[in-house]
Design an enzyme around this catalytic site. Structure first.
Site, PDB file in Angstrom:
ATOM      1  N   ARG A  48      -0.951 -10.692  -5.569  1.00  0.00           N
ATOM      2  CA  ARG A  48      -0.995  -9.235  -5.726  1.00  0.00           C
ATOM      3  C   ARG A  48      -0.361  -8.514  -4.533  1.00  0.00           C
ATOM      4  O   ARG A  48       0.127  -7.397  -4.673  1.00  0.00           O
ATOM      5  CB  ARG A  48      -2.440  -8.751  -5.884  1.00  0.00           C
ATOM      6  CG  ARG A  48      -3.083  -9.112  -7.205  1.00  0.00           C
ATOM      7  CD  ARG A  48      -4.457  -8.484  -7.340  1.00  0.00           C
ATOM      8  NE  ARG A  48      -4.410  -7.087  -6.958  1.00  0.00           N
ATOM      9  CZ  ARG A  48      -5.161  -6.528  -6.015  1.00  0.00           C
ATOM     10  NH1 ARG A  48      -6.043  -7.245  -5.343  1.00  0.00           N
ATOM     11  NH2 ARG A  48      -5.044  -5.255  -5.741  1.00  0.00           N
TER      12      ARG A  48
ATOM     13  N   CYS B  39      -9.721  -6.236  -6.598  1.00  0.00           N
ATOM     14  CA  CYS B  39     -10.495  -7.255  -5.891  1.00  0.00           C
ATOM     15  C   CYS B  39     -11.977  -6.937  -5.893  1.00  0.00           C
ATOM     16  O   CYS B  39     -12.379  -5.774  -5.861  1.00  0.00           O
ATOM     17  CB  CYS B  39     -10.016  -7.366  -4.443  1.00  0.00           C
ATOM     18  SG  CYS B  39      -8.365  -8.061  -4.273  1.00  0.00           S
TER      19      CYS B  39
ATOM     20  N   ASP C  49      -8.807  -4.478   5.647  1.00  0.00           N
ATOM     21  CA  ASP C  49      -7.954  -5.461   4.978  1.00  0.00           C
ATOM     22  C   ASP C  49      -7.730  -6.708   5.819  1.00  0.00           C
ATOM     23  O   ASP C  49      -7.379  -7.771   5.279  1.00  0.00           O
ATOM     24  CB  ASP C  49      -6.587  -4.844   4.644  1.00  0.00           C
ATOM     25  CG  ASP C  49      -6.608  -4.045   3.353  1.00  0.00           C
ATOM     26  OD1 ASP C  49      -7.630  -4.094   2.646  1.00  0.00           O
ATOM     27  OD2 ASP C  49      -5.605  -3.382   3.049  1.00  0.00           O
TER      28      ASP C  49
ATOM     29  N   ASN D 198       0.806  -1.218   0.000  1.00  0.00           N
ATOM     30  CA  ASN D 198       0.000   0.000   0.000  1.00  0.00           C
ATOM     31  C   ASN D 198       0.838   1.267   0.000  1.00  0.00           C
ATOM     32  O   ASN D 198       0.342   2.331  -0.364  1.00  0.00           O
ATOM     33  CB  ASN D 198      -0.935   0.006   1.216  1.00  0.00           C
ATOM     34  CG  ASN D 198      -2.041  -1.024   1.108  1.00  0.00           C
ATOM     35  OD1 ASN D 198      -2.359  -1.486   0.008  1.00  0.00           O
ATOM     36  ND2 ASN D 198      -2.619  -1.406   2.221  1.00  0.00           N
TER      37      ASN D 198
END
Length: 417
Positions: free
Chosen positions: A397, A116, A305, A23
């Protein structure tokens, strides 16, 4: 199609190093567009999203080289402001190139981003702040054409502290004329890290780490080298794996300051957490305790997350737990997969009620998103029998060699082609 094959192998034990943050690195790669020169990023994770962002930068005309964990971005020959559809649809983070392209070229052409399937993620906040700074946005279906004759500083209040919109606003404001005041911005660590990078390049930003940023635009930027911080979500993944499976692990380079909400939840589960001299140690010697209520929130609250990973832990907890999802409405898709493994989860609206069970069993399950896939992996380590996790490209990813790290902790996990 590749899949993870996992056999029951709890408890976990060992020591691993946490890799660079997904991130943080993606917006920092996008920020390189703002400066005609060379940007060097170190501690870069070799994950799928980084490789896709490299392809985007190359399409724009940048020279990009990744050697080990060092990424060099040379933008001196950059001429293109168009991100093709096939790259934009690969990941959500393609949208954070919008602000830098607008700042550099006063023009950008791209498609609605992919990523996603965790729920609706509109770009209205991105549009609102960029429009306030002088951009004209023409939307035809999924395509965006953005232009700006002049970018001017403004005062803007975010009705929701969107991470991506905050990042776009900051990067665009660095190039705008005059002062930009941004209120109720996202406070996630990656915002702080992006600001620190831009300051190292010559930008003037006050209020870093708070919800109120003041940016003096139009400063001359220069070459820089900066280290990507460790990934708090990856660190938490290994902590939750140990909370579920039991055992004792040590994490090196764990971003302890950014894990306060996670550590608080782990302690509620009955885990012992110790931190000393850059080493984060977690011990879990019994079945996890249930947590009566947890809800996901913007930072510094418990991150969305990690919701599915916490859910996996609570599937084994002694008692009833409730998780409320307040960020993405489709984050509970992973619950359906955990149910295949024997989890007792009831979904009603944006709340999940989890009745812990002493045992899970192996099953064939499918990752529907990045973090949900990781949750299925750690559940598979604990579950009796064999678990096969399909659609592992989602996991790639954001995790570098997940199976190797977990194997180093004692997990019986193999990537099958």
């Amino acid at each position: 199609m590749s899949f993870f094959e996992i056999h029951e192998s709890a408890p976990l034990s060992g020591q691993i190093r946490v890799h660079g943050s997904k991130n943080a690195v993606l917006p920092m790669m996008a920020a390189a567009i703002l400066h005609r020169g060379i940007t060097v990023l170190t501690n870069v994770p070799r994950i799928l999203d980084v490789f896709w962002m490299i392809e985007i930068l190359k399409t724009l005309g940048c020279q990009v080289c990744l050697e080990e964990d060092v990424l060099t971005i040379d933008t001196r020959e950059m001429t293109n402001f168009v991100i093709p559809r096939h790259l934009a649809e690969k990941m959500r983070s393609s949208i954070i190139c919008l602000g830098p392209l607008l700042g550099c070229f006063h023009r950008a052409s791209l498609w609605h981003p992919g990523g996603c399937s965790i729920g609706s993620r509109p770009i209205d906040l991105h549009s609102e702040i960029l429009t306030a700074m002088g951009a004209l946005i023409v939307e035809e279906g999924e395509h965006l054409e953005v232009t700006a004759e002049k970018l001017s500083g403004c005062e803007f209040y975010f009705r929701f502290p969107s991470v991506g919109a905050t990042e776009n606003a900051i990067m665009c404001a660095v190039c705008a004329e005059g002062k930009t005041i941004l209120k109720n911005v996202a406070r996630e660590p990656e915002i702080r890290d992006l600001c620190r990078m831009l300051v190292a390049m010559g930008a003037k930003i006050d209020g870093i780490g708070t919800s109120h940023l003041i940016i003096e635009g139009g400063q001359s930027l220069h070459d820089t080298t900066i280290r990507i911080p460790s990934d708090r979500i990856v660190a938490a993944t290994y902590l939750f794996a140990t909370a579920l499976c039991g055992g004792q692990i040590i994490l090196l380079d764990a971003p302890i300051y950014d894990l306060k909400a996670v550590i608080a939840v782990l302690k509620q589960c009955g885990c012992q957490v110790q931190y000393r001299k850059g080493r984060l140690k977690l011990i879990c010697s019994q079945r996890p305790y249930a947590i009566p209520y947890t809800k996901t929130e913007a930072y510094p609250g418990f991150p969305t997350d990690l919701q599915s990973l916490l859910m996996a832990v609570l599937c084994r907890a002694d008692g009833i737990s409730i998780i409320e999802e307040t960020i993405f409405e489709s984050r509970f898709q992973t619950a359906l997969e955990l149910q295949k493994m024997g989890a007792d989860i009831n979904i009603k609206g944006n709340q999940a009620t989890i009745r812990g069970t002493a045992f899970l069993h192996g099953a064939d399950v499918t990752a529907t998103d990045l973090r949900g896939g990781a949750a299925l992996v750690i559940a598979g380590i604990y579950a009796q029998g064999t678990t096969r996790v399909q659609a592992v490209e989602h996991i790639f990813r954001g995790y570098e060699r997940l199976e190797e790290d977990l194997s180093a902790l004692g997990a019986d996990i193999v990537l099958r082609q």
